[in-house]
Structure formats: C-alpha cells, structure tokens
Motif scaffolding. Structure first.
Motif, short mmCIF file in Angstrom:
data_model
loop_
_atom_site.label_atom_id
_atom_site.label_comp_id
_atom_site.label_asym_id
_atom_site.label_seq_id
_atom_site.Cartn_x
_atom_site.Cartn_y
_atom_site.Cartn_z
N ILE A 27 -38.81 28.46 -12.21
CA ILE A 27 -37.71 27.58 -12.62
C ILE A 27 -38.28 26.49 -13.52
N GLY A 28 -37.64 26.29 -14.68
CA GLY A 28 -38.19 25.36 -15.66
C GLY A 28 -37.44 24.05 -15.80
N LYS A 29 -36.18 24.13 -16.15
CA LYS A 29 -35.45 22.89 -16.44
C LYS A 29 -33.95 23.11 -16.29
N ALA A 30 -33.20 22.02 -16.38
CA ALA A 30 -31.74 22.14 -16.33
C ALA A 30 -31.14 21.05 -17.18
N SER A 31 -29.94 21.30 -17.68
CA SER A 31 -29.20 20.18 -18.25
C SER A 31 -28.04 19.89 -17.30
N GLN A 32 -27.74 18.62 -17.16
CA GLN A 32 -26.82 18.22 -16.11
C GLN A 32 -25.81 17.21 -16.63
N MET A 33 -24.60 17.31 -16.14
CA MET A 33 -23.54 16.39 -16.52
C MET A 33 -22.92 15.83 -15.24
N ILE A 34 -22.65 14.53 -15.23
CA ILE A 34 -22.01 13.91 -14.06
C ILE A 34 -20.76 13.19 -14.52
N GLU A 35 -19.66 13.42 -13.84
CA GLU A 35 -18.46 12.62 -14.15
C GLU A 35 -17.69 12.28 -12.89
N ALA A 36 -16.87 11.24 -13.00
CA ALA A 36 -16.11 10.75 -11.85
C ALA A 36 -14.79 11.51 -11.73
N THR A 37 -14.46 11.92 -10.50
CA THR A 37 -13.15 12.51 -10.24
C THR A 37 -12.68 12.02 -8.86
N THR A 38 -11.55 12.55 -8.42
CA THR A 38 -11.11 12.26 -7.05
C THR A 38 -10.92 13.58 -6.32
N ALA A 39 -11.01 13.53 -5.01
CA ALA A 39 -10.93 14.74 -4.20
C ALA A 39 -9.50 15.26 -4.17
N ASP A 40 -9.32 16.56 -4.45
CA ASP A 40 -7.99 17.16 -4.24
C ASP A 40 -7.88 17.50 -2.75
N GLU A 41 -6.74 18.10 -2.38
CA GLU A 41 -6.48 18.33 -0.95
C GLU A 41 -7.53 19.22 -0.30
N ASN A 42 -7.87 20.31 -1.01
CA ASN A 42 -8.86 21.25 -0.49
C ASN A 42 -10.23 20.60 -0.35
N GLN A 43 -10.65 19.90 -1.39
CA GLN A 43 -11.97 19.24 -1.35
C GLN A 43 -12.02 18.19 -0.25
N SER A 44 -10.93 17.42 -0.10
CA SER A 44 -10.99 16.36 0.90
C SER A 44 -11.07 16.95 2.31
N SER A 45 -10.42 18.10 2.55
CA SER A 45 -10.54 18.65 3.89
C SER A 45 -11.93 19.28 4.09
#
Ligand code: 16G
Length: 241
Positions: A177-195
């Motif tokens: 494994i060598g490297k990765a490019s990564q992106m981070i952004e803000a969101t809010t939890a939908d119903e499925n994610q929150s449960s």
C-alpha cells in the motif's frame, strides 16, 4: 467563578469553568453534571444563561443530553492525524482501544460509473461493495462503504473483512500500500446513518472519501465513510514554506 463585570459573556465563562473541571478530571466521561437549576444557583445566573452554555457544549461534543436523565460528560474526541495512511484497526490499536466491525453488505456488483473511473477499471468490471460499521471499544464510530476491484483481490471473503482489510492486503496478499488522496466534508446524519451510528437525527457527520493506491500506482480501493463528528477531530501539522 463568574465575573459579572467581565466583558466575557456569562455563558462563555460558565463553559470555560465546566471545561476546566473536565480537564482537571473533576468531571469524568460519563459523569452527570449538575442540573440547570443547580448550576444557575451556583453561578447566580439565569437558567437561560446556563442553558446557552450547556447547549454550546452539547453542540461541541463536550457534553451530551439524555432525555429524562440529565446531561453528561462525553468521551474525549479521538484525534486523528491527517498525515500517515493508517487503517481503522491500527488507529484504534495505537490508542489502546479494541477495533471491531459489523458487516452490513458484502457483494459483487458491476462498478458504478464514478467508482470505475476512480479505480481505473472497465465500466463493466466487477467490484466488491463492502459496508461495515466500525466500532471502537464496542461504540460505533463510522460507517464505511468500500469498493475494491474483484480482479485485484479475487479471494476476498466476508470473514476477511470482519477483521483488517489492510492487514489482509499487506500480510496475506503481499501487496504494498502506497498512498491515498482524501477528501473531508461536513454533512448531517440521515435517518439510516443516525440509527446505525446511534446518534440523533441530523447530527454532524464528517464525510470522508479515500482513493487508495499501491506503491506501483494501481488504485485498489475507494472508500466512502461517515464519521461521528462528536467523536472525531482531524489534526495536522502544517509548515510555512
Ligand atoms: C480506514 C480508512 C479506509 C480503510 C480502512 C481499513 C479512512 C477515512 N479510511 O478506515 O480507507 O479501508 O481504514 O481498515 O481513514 P481495516 O484494515 O481495519 O479494515
């Protein structure tokens, strides 16, 4: 104590005072803090002022409320360095925490267009779609959806991804494994994610996408993850050129 002559707002002074108590271990993770009424008597301020301070700290992830029970000190957020390409299992291990996963999806599908492009594979090629809830000491931290070309890891199984994927790639498959490019952004939890993450609806979520490559430049995974923003903060050292 609260200085009513100070130009600093009273709610802010209360926040600082409670945070100091947490820093000094007077209030520890899981402890219930005094009620709004008690705090307003202690600091001789209105309950509105106390509520403002508590709400700010709940939003920051320092405290959490439980309906009908009270307000409690939250676990300290995990500080995740942005440099260094580590796995979830390694990250937890280095903190003395126990990493585990719950496998929600393990299937072979035709690569969706954007995934095929990022993995630099034919649009009709098969990919594994793997979705896992990742836990630290049995508490849910993130939901990860991983796409890997089937041709790259033909022997991948449900059992393997219950454990560490990176460990399998490096130690069993002997790939580098060598490297990765990564992106981070803000969101809010939908119903499925929150449960799945055990947070209330519309809680803050850090959405991360990682596109990872072997040392020879071959892409091997695209990962879309949703991290609990009340449990994680990302940190990095930066240098002025
Ligand atoms: C991390 C990586 C993810 C990788 C996983 C492997 C981020 C945002 N994601 O969670 O890309 O697939 O580690 O973990 O950091 P494992 O080896 O424990 O399965």
């Amino acid at each position: 104590m609260i200085d009513k002559q100070s130009p600093l707002p009273m709610y802010y002074q209360i926040e600082e005072e409670i945070k100091q108590r947490i820093a000094e271990d007077e209030y520890r993770a899981g402890d219930m803090i005094p009620s709004e009424r008690e705090l307003s008597e202690t600091y001789e301020v209105s309950r509105m002022t106390v509520r403002q301070a508590i709400t700010n700290m709940v939003n920051e992830g320092v405290l959490f409320r439980e309906k009908g029970r009270g307000t409690f000190v939250a676990d300290k957020k995990i500080e995740q360095p942005l440099q260094g390409m580590t796995s979830f299992t390694e990250d937890m291990k280095s903190r003395g925490m126990d990493a585990s996963s719950k496998l929600l999806i393990f299937e072979k599908i035709t690569a969706p267009f954007d995934i095929a492009r990022k993995l630099q594979i034919d649009e009709k090629a098969d990919v594994y779609k793997i979705q896992r809830i990742r836990y630290a000491d049995q508490k849910p931290m993130a939901i990860e959806t991983t796409f890997i070309p089937v041709a790259m890891l033909p022997g991948l199984s449900e059992r393997v991804v219950q454990g560490s994927l990176y460990d399998y790639i490096e130690r069993t498959k002997k790939l580098k494994i060598g490297k990765a490019s990564q992106m981070i952004e803000a969101t809010t939890a939908d119903e499925n994610q929150s449960s799945l993450l055990d947070v209330s609806a519309l809680s803050a979520i850090l959405h991360i996408e990682r596109n990872s490559f072997l040392t020879d430049g071959t892409p091997f995974e695209v990962v879309k993850s949703s991290y609990r923003a009340d449990r994680y903060k990302f940190i990095s050292d930066i240098y002025r050129a």
